[in-house]
Design a protein around this motif. Structure first.
Motif, PDB file in Angstrom:
ATOM      1  N   CYS A 144       0.839  -1.194   0.000  1.00 23.32           N
ATOM      2  CA  CYS A 144       0.000   0.000   0.000  1.00 23.32           C
ATOM      3  C   CYS A 144       0.883   1.256   0.000  1.00 23.32           C
ATOM      4  O   CYS A 144       0.681   2.169  -0.799  1.00 23.32           O
ATOM      5  CB  CYS A 144      -0.897  -0.051   1.242  1.00 23.32           C
ATOM      6  SG  CYS A 144      -1.962   1.358   1.480  1.00 23.32           S
ATOM      7  N   ALA A 183      -0.753   4.138   2.842  1.00 23.01           N
ATOM      8  CA  ALA A 183      -0.269   4.443   4.181  1.00 23.01           C
ATOM      9  C   ALA A 183       0.027   3.231   5.052  1.00 23.01           C
ATOM     10  O   ALA A 183       0.406   3.394   6.197  1.00 23.01           O
ATOM     11  CB  ALA A 183      -1.288   5.329   4.883  1.00 23.01           C
ATOM     12  N   CYS A 184      -0.151   2.002   4.549  1.00 26.87           N
ATOM     13  CA  CYS A 184       0.129   0.842   5.390  1.00 26.87           C
ATOM     14  C   CYS A 184       0.959  -0.187   4.630  1.00 26.87           C
ATOM     15  O   CYS A 184       1.343   0.032   3.487  1.00 26.87           O
ATOM     16  CB  CYS A 184      -1.169   0.237   5.930  1.00 26.87           C
ATOM     17  SG  CYS A 184      -2.151  -0.608   4.688  1.00 26.87           S
ATOM     18  N   HIS A 243      -8.664  -0.526  -1.941  1.00 21.35           N
ATOM     19  CA  HIS A 243      -8.275  -0.590  -0.538  1.00 21.35           C
ATOM     20  C   HIS A 243      -8.247   0.810   0.072  1.00 21.35           C
ATOM     21  O   HIS A 243      -8.737   1.028   1.180  1.00 21.35           O
ATOM     22  CB  HIS A 243      -6.913  -1.284  -0.423  1.00 21.35           C
ATOM     23  CG  HIS A 243      -6.205  -1.035   0.860  1.00 21.35           C
ATOM     24  ND1 HIS A 243      -6.583  -1.636   2.036  1.00 21.35           N
ATOM     25  CD2 HIS A 243      -5.154  -0.239   1.165  1.00 21.35           C
ATOM     26  CE1 HIS A 243      -5.779  -1.211   3.008  1.00 21.35           C
ATOM     27  NE2 HIS A 243      -4.909  -0.368   2.513  1.00 21.35           N
ATOM     28  N   HIS A 246      -4.622   6.965   5.835  1.00 20.63           N
ATOM     29  CA  HIS A 246      -5.056   6.750   4.461  1.00 20.63           C
ATOM     30  C   HIS A 246      -5.762   7.976   3.898  1.00 20.63           C
ATOM     31  O   HIS A 246      -5.639   8.273   2.719  1.00 20.63           O
ATOM     32  CB  HIS A 246      -5.976   5.521   4.371  1.00 20.63           C
ATOM     33  CG  HIS A 246      -5.235   4.220   4.457  1.00 20.63           C
ATOM     34  ND1 HIS A 246      -4.902   3.653   5.653  1.00 20.63           N
ATOM     35  CD2 HIS A 246      -4.738   3.411   3.488  1.00 20.63           C
ATOM     36  CE1 HIS A 246      -4.234   2.525   5.413  1.00 20.63           C
ATOM     37  NE2 HIS A 246      -4.115   2.356   4.118  1.00 20.63           N
TER      38      HIS A 246
HETATM   39 ZN   LIG Z   1      -3.259   0.726   3.203  1.00 14.73          ZN
END
Ligand SMILES: [Zn+2]
Length: 80
Positions: A8, A14-15, A34, A46
């Motif tokens: 991601c 952000a992850c 996602h 996110h």
């Molecule tokens: Zn993510």
């Protein structure tokens, strides 16, 4: 068949969630989905990441460049 993995984060998110796909278009679609899900859940990192992507989309040239860079990154990942 070649499957490449990107996270991601690598895709402007952000992850560390991993996406797997054969083509960059596919993986971009997965990360977008996602991102939207996390956005709807109100996940702050996110939301911030999506805000940055929105800024980028205001500049078609920058967006295109970003996309091409990520595509290159995707295509040079080792086979899994
Ligand atoms: Zn993510």
């Amino acid at each position: 068949m070649q499957m490449n993995t990107m996270t991601c984060k690598q895709l402007g998110g952000a992850c560390d969630k991993e996406f797997k796909a054969n083509t960059f278009e596919e993986i971009a679609e997965q990360s977008k989905k996602h991102g939207m899900e996390m956005y709807q859940k109100g996940d702050k990192p996110h939301i911030e990441a999506m805000g940055k992507m929105k800024d980028l989309m205001q500049k078609p040239d920058a967006m295109k460049q970003w996309f091409e860079e990520k595509r290159k990154e995707f295509n040079t990942l080792p086979d899994q």
